[in-house]
Design a protein around this motif. Structure first.
Motif, mmCIF file in Angstrom:
data_model
loop_
_atom_site.group_PDB
_atom_site.id
_atom_site.type_symbol
_atom_site.label_atom_id
_atom_site.label_comp_id
_atom_site.label_asym_id
_atom_site.label_seq_id
_atom_site.Cartn_x
_atom_site.Cartn_y
_atom_site.Cartn_z
ATOM 1 N N TYR A 64 -5.958 3.551 3.690
ATOM 2 C CA TYR A 64 -6.120 4.457 4.832
ATOM 3 C C TYR A 64 -7.287 4.015 5.717
ATOM 4 O O TYR A 64 -7.190 4.009 6.948
ATOM 5 C CB TYR A 64 -6.388 5.886 4.356
ATOM 6 C CG TYR A 64 -5.253 6.572 3.638
ATOM 7 C CD1 TYR A 64 -3.939 6.133 3.750
ATOM 8 C CD2 TYR A 64 -5.510 7.696 2.842
ATOM 9 C CE1 TYR A 64 -2.908 6.784 3.083
ATOM 10 C CE2 TYR A 64 -4.485 8.357 2.183
ATOM 11 C CZ TYR A 64 -3.193 7.902 2.297
ATOM 12 O OH TYR A 64 -2.182 8.555 1.643
ATOM 13 N N CYS A 68 -6.883 2.976 9.560
ATOM 14 C CA CYS A 68 -7.534 3.819 10.568
ATOM 15 C C CYS A 68 -8.465 2.997 11.453
ATOM 16 O O CYS A 68 -8.493 3.161 12.675
ATOM 17 C CB CYS A 68 -8.316 4.942 9.892
ATOM 18 S SG CYS A 68 -7.299 6.286 9.242
ATOM 19 N N HIS A 72 -8.085 2.612 15.430
ATOM 20 C CA HIS A 72 -9.182 3.161 16.237
ATOM 21 C C HIS A 72 -9.926 2.073 17.003
ATOM 22 O O HIS A 72 -10.678 2.363 17.922
ATOM 23 C CB HIS A 72 -10.141 3.893 15.296
ATOM 24 C CG HIS A 72 -11.120 4.797 15.967
ATOM 25 N ND1 HIS A 72 -10.763 5.991 16.550
ATOM 26 C CD2 HIS A 72 -12.467 4.692 16.139
ATOM 27 C CE1 HIS A 72 -11.842 6.587 17.041
ATOM 28 N NE2 HIS A 72 -12.886 5.817 16.807
ATOM 29 N N LEU A 79 -14.637 8.448 11.841
ATOM 30 C CA LEU A 79 -13.275 8.079 11.465
ATOM 31 C C LEU A 79 -13.172 7.878 9.957
ATOM 32 O O LEU A 79 -12.206 8.318 9.325
ATOM 33 C CB LEU A 79 -12.873 6.798 12.185
ATOM 34 C CG LEU A 79 -11.494 6.244 11.838
ATOM 35 C CD1 LEU A 79 -10.405 7.066 12.504
ATOM 36 C CD2 LEU A 79 -11.387 4.782 12.258
ATOM 37 N N ALA A 83 -10.889 9.975 7.266
ATOM 38 C CA ALA A 83 -9.859 9.473 6.355
ATOM 39 C C ALA A 83 -9.944 10.179 5.004
ATOM 40 O O ALA A 83 -8.925 10.555 4.411
ATOM 41 C CB ALA A 83 -10.008 7.963 6.177
ATOM 42 N N ASP A 113 -7.763 10.713 15.004
ATOM 43 C CA ASP A 113 -7.083 9.451 14.714
ATOM 44 C C ASP A 113 -6.733 9.315 13.236
ATOM 45 O O ASP A 113 -5.727 8.699 12.883
ATOM 46 C CB ASP A 113 -7.940 8.265 15.165
ATOM 47 C CG ASP A 113 -7.816 8.007 16.657
ATOM 48 O OD1 ASP A 113 -7.081 8.757 17.324
ATOM 49 O OD2 ASP A 113 -8.459 7.066 17.157
ATOM 50 N N ALA A 114 -7.559 9.888 12.367
ATOM 51 C CA ALA A 114 -7.252 9.837 10.936
ATOM 52 C C ALA A 114 -5.972 10.613 10.639
ATOM 53 O O ALA A 114 -5.140 10.182 9.833
ATOM 54 C CB ALA A 114 -8.418 10.404 10.126
ATOM 55 N N VAL A 117 -2.933 8.463 11.971
ATOM 56 C CA VAL A 117 -2.613 7.273 11.185
ATOM 57 C C VAL A 117 -2.072 7.641 9.803
ATOM 58 O O VAL A 117 -1.067 7.092 9.347
ATOM 59 C CB VAL A 117 -3.851 6.371 11.040
ATOM 60 C CG1 VAL A 117 -3.585 5.235 10.060
ATOM 61 C CG2 VAL A 117 -4.253 5.807 12.394
#
Length: 247
Positions: A64, A68, A72, A79, A83, A113-114, A117
């Motif tokens: 992950y 990520c 990103h 970030l 995750a 964004d986490a 994704v």
């Protein structure tokens, strides 16, 4: 030599321990949201992956983190913490990334964004909402046809973060923190901390079911928008949501 140095820092023991009614927000990111990340620490150089491995970050979080950072374009501290937060929420929901999940991020910085994704909850598919409250927290829930749905809110615990002074200094925007001198150490401490920074609470959130809509032509620009997005008889871009000037 780099990996040996990393191993010394990361050798410490590691404990493993929809909102759908909200309107989309037009959000502008400030250039400081990557504070704590320096170009020399970019994940493409291999140091990032080596640091993850040296700190014994388990799967699937290890994957992950790499995905990520690639999405990103930088392994920003928020970030990386995000995750771990999304992974924690998945476990609490007894869900997998392939399940249909909804998320609400309480900050526009890094954390959304986490969710995109890992959980495939995006603004484009309507399963991610960003509410600019400013708290570093995310709420996730499964799909529901009821009026409300139960989910879990995962957040950075301000008491627990005190165990990790570098993270605490960065998170509180303290002048003590130096992103140039402590960027790598910050990453390492995040990897060691994992979920130890986090707490959660069970929450109940409203669900807005999809409704039928009709296209409405804006009298100012001539373009069409859904009827429920009309503001004072015009589209948002010709009213309070205008964000550009024609040239």
């Amino acid at each position: 030599m780099c990996i040996i140095a990393i191993s010394r820092v990361c050798g410490a023991k590691r404990k493993h321990k929809t909102f759908n009614g909200l309107k989309n927000q037009v959000l502008f990111m400030d250039h400081e949201h990557h504070q704590g990340h320096h170009p020399a620490h970019h994940h493409h150089g291999g140091e990032f992956e080596a640091r993850i491995a040296a700190c014994n970050v388990p799967e699937p979080v290890r994957t992950y983190l790499t995905r990520c950072a690639h999405f990103h374009s930088a392994p920003a501290p928020g970030l990386l913490i995000g995750a771990f937060m999304v992974d924690y929420a998945l476990e609490l929901l007894n869900a997998t990334p392939d399940d249909k999940l909804f998320a609400v991020s309480e900050t526009p910085k890094c954390l959304p964004d986490a969710a995109q994704v890992i959980a495939h909850a995006t603004t484009g598919n309507g399963r991610l909402r960003v509410v600019p409250i400013g708290r570093f927290a995310i709420t996730m829930n499964r799909v529901s046809t009821e009026k409300t749905v139960d989910g879990f809110r995962v957040y950075v615990d301000m008491e627990k973060i005190k165990q990790f002074p570098i993270i605490d200094a960065w998170f509180s925007n303290s002048p003590v923190f130096s992103k140039h001198a402590q960027g790598n150490a910050l990453q390492e401490q995040i990897f060691i901390a994992g979920r130890q920074l986090l707490s959660y609470e069970k929450v109940r959130v409203p669900v807005t079911l999809k409704e039928q809509w009709k296209p409405v032509k804006c009298p100012t620009c001539g373009e069409t928008v859904p009827d429920y997005m009309v503001v004072d008889g015009k589209c948002g871009a010709c009213g309070p949501m205008k964000y550009y000037e024609k040239i």
